[in-house]
Write a protein that holds these residues in place. Structure first.
Motif, PDB file in Angstrom:
ATOM      1  N   ILE A  97       0.869  -1.179  -0.116  1.00  0.00           N
ATOM      2  CA  ILE A  97       0.002   0.031   0.031  1.00  0.00           C
ATOM      3  C   ILE A  97       0.925   1.232   0.047  1.00  0.00           C
ATOM      4  O   ILE A  97       0.536   2.370  -0.800  1.00  0.00           O
ATOM      5  CB  ILE A  97      -1.034   0.049   1.377  1.00  0.00           C
ATOM      6  N   TYR A  98       2.088   1.066   0.794  1.00  0.00           N
ATOM      7  CA  TYR A  98       2.850   2.382   0.699  1.00  0.00           C
ATOM      8  C   TYR A  98       3.512   2.629  -0.562  1.00  0.00           C
ATOM      9  O   TYR A  98       3.451   3.958  -1.116  1.00  0.00           O
ATOM     10  CB  TYR A  98       3.838   2.122   1.789  1.00  0.00           C
ATOM     11  N   GLU A  99       3.836   1.693  -1.170  1.00  0.00           N
ATOM     12  CA  GLU A  99       4.498   1.650  -2.817  1.00  0.00           C
ATOM     13  C   GLU A  99       3.450   2.504  -3.469  1.00  0.00           C
ATOM     14  O   GLU A  99       3.595   2.981  -4.381  1.00  0.00           O
ATOM     15  CB  GLU A  99       5.094   0.572  -3.097  1.00  0.00           C
ATOM     16  N   GLN A 100       2.432   1.787  -3.448  1.00  0.00           N
ATOM     17  CA  GLN A 100       1.194   2.134  -4.549  1.00  0.00           C
ATOM     18  C   GLN A 100       0.856   3.616  -4.009  1.00  0.00           C
ATOM     19  O   GLN A 100       0.572   4.465  -4.965  1.00  0.00           O
ATOM     20  CB  GLN A 100      -0.087   1.368  -4.285  1.00  0.00           C
ATOM     21  N   ASN A 101       0.882   3.971  -2.798  1.00  0.00           N
ATOM     22  CA  ASN A 101       0.676   5.466  -2.368  1.00  0.00           C
ATOM     23  C   ASN A 101       1.682   6.570  -2.965  1.00  0.00           C
ATOM     24  O   ASN A 101       1.490   7.496  -3.560  1.00  0.00           O
ATOM     25  CB  ASN A 101       0.554   5.536  -0.943  1.00  0.00           C
ATOM     26  N   GLN A 102       3.281   5.992  -2.865  1.00  0.00           N
ATOM     27  CA  GLN A 102       4.062   6.676  -3.370  1.00  0.00           C
ATOM     28  C   GLN A 102       3.954   7.099  -4.884  1.00  0.00           C
ATOM     29  O   GLN A 102       4.190   7.953  -5.542  1.00  0.00           O
ATOM     30  CB  GLN A 102       5.411   6.116  -2.949  1.00  0.00           C
ATOM     31  N   GLU A 103       3.455   5.660  -5.554  1.00  0.00           N
ATOM     32  CA  GLU A 103       3.373   5.791  -6.910  1.00  0.00           C
ATOM     33  C   GLU A 103       2.154   6.939  -7.473  1.00  0.00           C
ATOM     34  O   GLU A 103       2.240   7.709  -8.418  1.00  0.00           O
ATOM     35  CB  GLU A 103       3.237   4.512  -7.544  1.00  0.00           C
ATOM     36  N   LEU A 104       0.983   6.689  -6.659  1.00  0.00           N
ATOM     37  CA  LEU A 104      -0.044   7.461  -6.779  1.00  0.00           C
ATOM     38  C   LEU A 104       0.342   8.945  -6.740  1.00  0.00           C
ATOM     39  O   LEU A 104      -0.204   9.979  -7.497  1.00  0.00           O
ATOM     40  CB  LEU A 104      -1.261   7.335  -5.938  1.00  0.00           C
ATOM     41  N   ARG A 105       1.010   9.361  -5.738  1.00  0.00           N
ATOM     42  CA  ARG A 105       1.794  10.739  -5.397  1.00  0.00           C
ATOM     43  C   ARG A 105       2.524  11.379  -6.515  1.00  0.00           C
ATOM     44  O   ARG A 105       2.231  12.396  -7.178  1.00  0.00           O
ATOM     45  CB  ARG A 105       2.612  10.816  -4.256  1.00  0.00           C
ATOM     46  N   ARG A 106       3.332  10.316  -7.274  1.00  0.00           N
ATOM     47  CA  ARG A 106       4.269  10.670  -8.357  1.00  0.00           C
ATOM     48  C   ARG A 106       3.401  10.955  -9.534  1.00  0.00           C
ATOM     49  O   ARG A 106       3.366  12.142 -10.244  1.00  0.00           O
ATOM     50  CB  ARG A 106       5.111   9.640  -8.685  1.00  0.00           C
ATOM     51  N   GLU A 107       2.217  10.315  -9.828  1.00  0.00           N
ATOM     52  CA  GLU A 107       1.508  10.366 -10.717  1.00  0.00           C
ATOM     53  C   GLU A 107       0.496  11.644 -10.800  1.00  0.00           C
ATOM     54  O   GLU A 107       0.292  12.351 -11.651  1.00  0.00           O
ATOM     55  CB  GLU A 107       0.434   9.236 -11.126  1.00  0.00           C
ATOM     56  N   LEU A 108       0.200  11.803  -9.260  1.00  0.00           N
ATOM     57  CA  LEU A 108      -0.445  13.095  -8.986  1.00  0.00           C
ATOM     58  C   LEU A 108       0.130  14.426  -9.351  1.00  0.00           C
ATOM     59  O   LEU A 108      -0.198  15.318 -10.017  1.00  0.00           O
ATOM     60  CB  LEU A 108      -1.015  13.240  -7.743  1.00  0.00           C
ATOM     61  N   ARG A 109       1.471  14.273  -9.018  1.00  0.00           N
ATOM     62  CA  ARG A 109       2.479  15.465  -9.328  1.00  0.00           C
ATOM     63  C   ARG A 109       2.540  15.495 -10.840  1.00  0.00           C
ATOM     64  O   ARG A 109       2.597  17.006 -11.421  1.00  0.00           O
ATOM     65  CB  ARG A 109       3.777  15.440  -8.904  1.00  0.00           C
ATOM     66  N   GLN A 110       2.811  14.777 -11.538  1.00  0.00           N
ATOM     67  CA  GLN A 110       2.648  14.554 -13.105  1.00  0.00           C
ATOM     68  C   GLN A 110       1.454  15.205 -13.708  1.00  0.00           C
ATOM     69  O   GLN A 110       1.478  16.004 -14.654  1.00  0.00           O
ATOM     70  CB  GLN A 110       2.946  13.495 -13.787  1.00  0.00           C
ATOM     71  N   MET A 111       0.348  14.661 -13.198  1.00  0.00           N
ATOM     72  CA  MET A 111      -1.057  15.254 -13.547  1.00  0.00           C
ATOM     73  C   MET A 111      -1.302  16.595 -13.288  1.00  0.00           C
ATOM     74  O   MET A 111      -1.709  17.437 -14.204  1.00  0.00           O
ATOM     75  CB  MET A 111      -2.085  14.434 -13.037  1.00  0.00           C
ATOM     76  N   THR A 112      -0.565  17.030 -12.449  1.00  0.00           N
ATOM     77  CA  THR A 112      -0.772  18.406 -11.927  1.00  0.00           C
ATOM     78  C   THR A 112      -0.044  19.400 -12.773  1.00  0.00           C
ATOM     79  O   THR A 112      -0.264  20.371 -13.368  1.00  0.00           O
ATOM     80  CB  THR A 112      -0.300  19.056 -10.531  1.00  0.00           C
ATOM     81  N   ALA A 113       1.050  18.739 -13.227  1.00  0.00           N
ATOM     82  CA  ALA A 113       2.065  19.651 -14.273  1.00  0.00           C
ATOM     83  C   ALA A 113       1.414  19.372 -15.539  1.00  0.00           C
ATOM     84  O   ALA A 113       1.415  20.571 -16.265  1.00  0.00           O
ATOM     85  CB  ALA A 113       3.302  18.957 -14.019  1.00  0.00           C
TER      86      ALA A 113
END
Length: 306
Positions: free
Chosen positions: A78-94
């Motif tokens: 779950i922690y790894e998935q959360n980190q991946e989702l945060r990276r994707e969220l930053r990319q989506m924000t950009a």
């Protein structure tokens, strides 16, 4: 010493006997579990039913350890998935910011294409490179110059209204003096009253409206258009709307969006007079000397004959 020897002599055969019995039991269990017979199978089932339910207390620590290990592995995933989702969220924000900027630029370019101007006027679109606004001068720099055919004095517009005029042309860039600059004087007409005025820049967002003959015919919200007087700007370009400041003085609320000047349209007005020096905007090309007679006055002989 004699008692120790006696105890050793007694315990050693006992240990050997217990080891032999344990080995025989293990061999018997092994053989019992290896025998493939229905009767032995029923016997094994009875033993399992009698012993295993009563051994839950012994299996509880093992079961708890297994569950803890599985939960830890699940939390790690779950922690790894959360980190991946945060990276994707930053990319989506950009990507969202880039998409919004592209959408705004696209809207401004559509505005530039939809503006209705004199069909005799052609234009070239330039990108604003820098804003050199200061308390004493209001101007911007665009990325088109003499190599693109830009000439001093040409009008510039954004997607809606007049922005200023070109004042200073280089090979690759040009400087545009904005309508808000203190050196800007624009001949204009207020519609629908038809009052002719001057829009005078004063380094504020809303230039003054001066030389108004009849203020009673003007209302806030009236359109301010260029007249073409003096051949400084082409006629019929939208400047803005009439507004009134708290002091009661009339001003022009500019139609151009000065907060977001990214693209400017430079109007190619080949029919207008070219400005080669600043005095050419206000002085006539030739002034007769004081001693020269006026060209329209008749000769003295004709005047006396008449």
């Amino acid at each position: 010493m004699a008692q120790d020897r006696a105890s050793d002599d007694f315990t050693t055969p006992l240990k050997r006997l217990l080891l032999a019995i344990l080995a025989l039991c293990l061999i018997a269990i092994f053989l019992l579990w290896r025998i493939d017979s229905p009767r032995v199978e029923r016997f094994r089932s009875q033993i399992v039913d009698a012993i295993v339910p009563r051994m839950d207390w012994a299996m509880a620590p093992v079961t708890g350890a297994v569950n803890i290990t599985r939960d830890f592995q699940s939390y790690q995933r779950i922690y790894e998935q959360n980190q991946e989702l945060r990276r994707e969220l930053r990319q989506m924000t950009a990507w969202k910011e880039a998409a919004l900027q592209l959408e705004q630029e696209n809207a401004r370019l559509r505005d530039l294409n939809n503006v209705q101007i004199d069909p005799r006027l052609t234009y070239i679109t330039g990108v604003v490179l820098a804003d050199s606004g200061s308390p004493f001068r209001q101007s911007v720099l665009i990325n088109v110059g003499s190599r693109d055919g830009i000439v001093d004095g040409w009008a510039t517009m954004d997607g809606i209204g007049l922005v200023g005029r070109v004042s200073g042309v280089g090979a690759n860039t040009s400087r545009v003096i904005l309508l808000t600059d203190t050196t800007s004087r624009i001949p204009a007409v207020i519609q629908p009253s038809g009052q002719r005025v001057l829009v005078v820049g004063d380094n504020t967002a809303a230039p003054h409206i001066d030389f108004l003959e009849d203020a009673d015919q003007v209302r806030p919200g009236d359109r301010v258009m260029t007249t073409g007087d003096g051949e400084v700007f082409p006629p019929g370009l939208l400047v803005g709307q009439v507004a009134q400041d708290p002091g009661g003085r009339l001003r022009a609320r500019l139609a151009a969006d000065y907060e977001r000047l990214e693209f400017l349209r430079v109007l190619r007005d080949h029919g207008a007079r070219r400005v080669t020096q600043p005095s050419g905007l206000i002085l006539p090309e030739e002034l007769p000397d004081a001693g020269d007679p006026l060209p329209d006055s008749p000769p003295e002989d004709e005047a006396t004959d008449g």
